[in-house]
Write a protein that holds these residues in place. Structure first.
Motif, PDB file in Angstrom:
ATOM      1  N   GLN A  24       0.832  -1.211   0.000  1.00 53.84           N
ATOM      2  CA  GLN A  24       0.000   0.000   0.000  1.00 53.84           C
ATOM      3  C   GLN A  24       0.863   1.255   0.000  1.00 53.84           C
ATOM      4  N   SER A  28       0.878   3.807  -3.172  1.00 54.05           N
ATOM      5  CA  SER A  28       0.479   5.193  -2.908  1.00 54.05           C
ATOM      6  C   SER A  28       1.593   6.164  -3.267  1.00 54.05           C
ATOM      7  N   THR A  34      -4.178   8.353  -3.618  1.00 57.22           N
ATOM      8  CA  THR A  34      -4.716   7.799  -2.381  1.00 57.22           C
ATOM      9  C   THR A  34      -6.238   7.936  -2.343  1.00 57.22           C
ATOM     10  N   ILE A  37      -8.283   5.238  -0.596  1.00 63.78           N
ATOM     11  CA  ILE A  37      -7.876   4.931   0.776  1.00 63.78           C
ATOM     12  C   ILE A  37      -8.750   5.696   1.762  1.00 63.78           C
ATOM     13  N   TYR A  42      -7.191   4.849   8.364  1.00 66.23           N
ATOM     14  CA  TYR A  42      -5.777   5.041   8.669  1.00 66.23           C
ATOM     15  C   TYR A  42      -5.572   5.857   9.936  1.00 66.23           C
ATOM     16  N   VAL A  78       1.283   6.467   4.800  1.00 63.73           N
ATOM     17  CA  VAL A  78       0.092   6.428   3.945  1.00 63.73           C
ATOM     18  C   VAL A  78      -0.881   7.528   4.370  1.00 63.73           C
ATOM     19  N   LYS A  82      -2.235  10.616   2.152  1.00 68.72           N
ATOM     20  CA  LYS A  82      -3.669  10.835   1.989  1.00 68.72           C
ATOM     21  C   LYS A  82      -4.034  12.265   2.345  1.00 68.72           C
TER      22      LYS A  82
END
Length: 102
Positions: A24, A28, A34, A37, A42, A78, A82
């Motif tokens: 992931q 990304s 993203t 996602i 997260y 991540v 995002k």
């Protein structure tokens, strides 16, 4: 022997759960996308890894500390990507002139 077995199982579990985030993060970062996602997921994941680290320190379990710290770094990256992409999308939406007569 039991403590060794527990540490071994914890280490294998940590390796499996930590490496599960690598694809992931890689996707990304490479695609800079993203959109699919979940930000909430997260945020919860990063919070959970932080709490697991605290728990690991409290009981002094090295596998829990190490692998949750690694997972926190991966899932945190991540989440940062995002949030950065959401901010960029909002900025682009504000600077686009409104289309007249569409």
């Amino acid at each position: 022997m039991e403590a060794y077995l527990a540490t071994l199982i914890g280490t294998v579990a940590g390796i499996c759960s930590t490496t599960s985030f690598v694809p992931q993060v890689w996707k990304s970062w490479r695609e800079n996308d993203t959109g699919a996602i979940s930000k909430r997921m997260y945020v919860v994941t990063v919070s959970a890894f932080s709490l697991w680290i605290v728990y690991g320190v409290m009981i002094w379990s090295l596998p829990i500390i190490v692998f949750n710290a690694l997972s926190l770094m991966l899932s945190g990256s991540v989440l940062v990507m995002k949030l950065r992409n959401l901010r960029r999308a909002r900025r682009r939406a504000r600077t686009r002139p409104a289309e007249i007569g569409s």
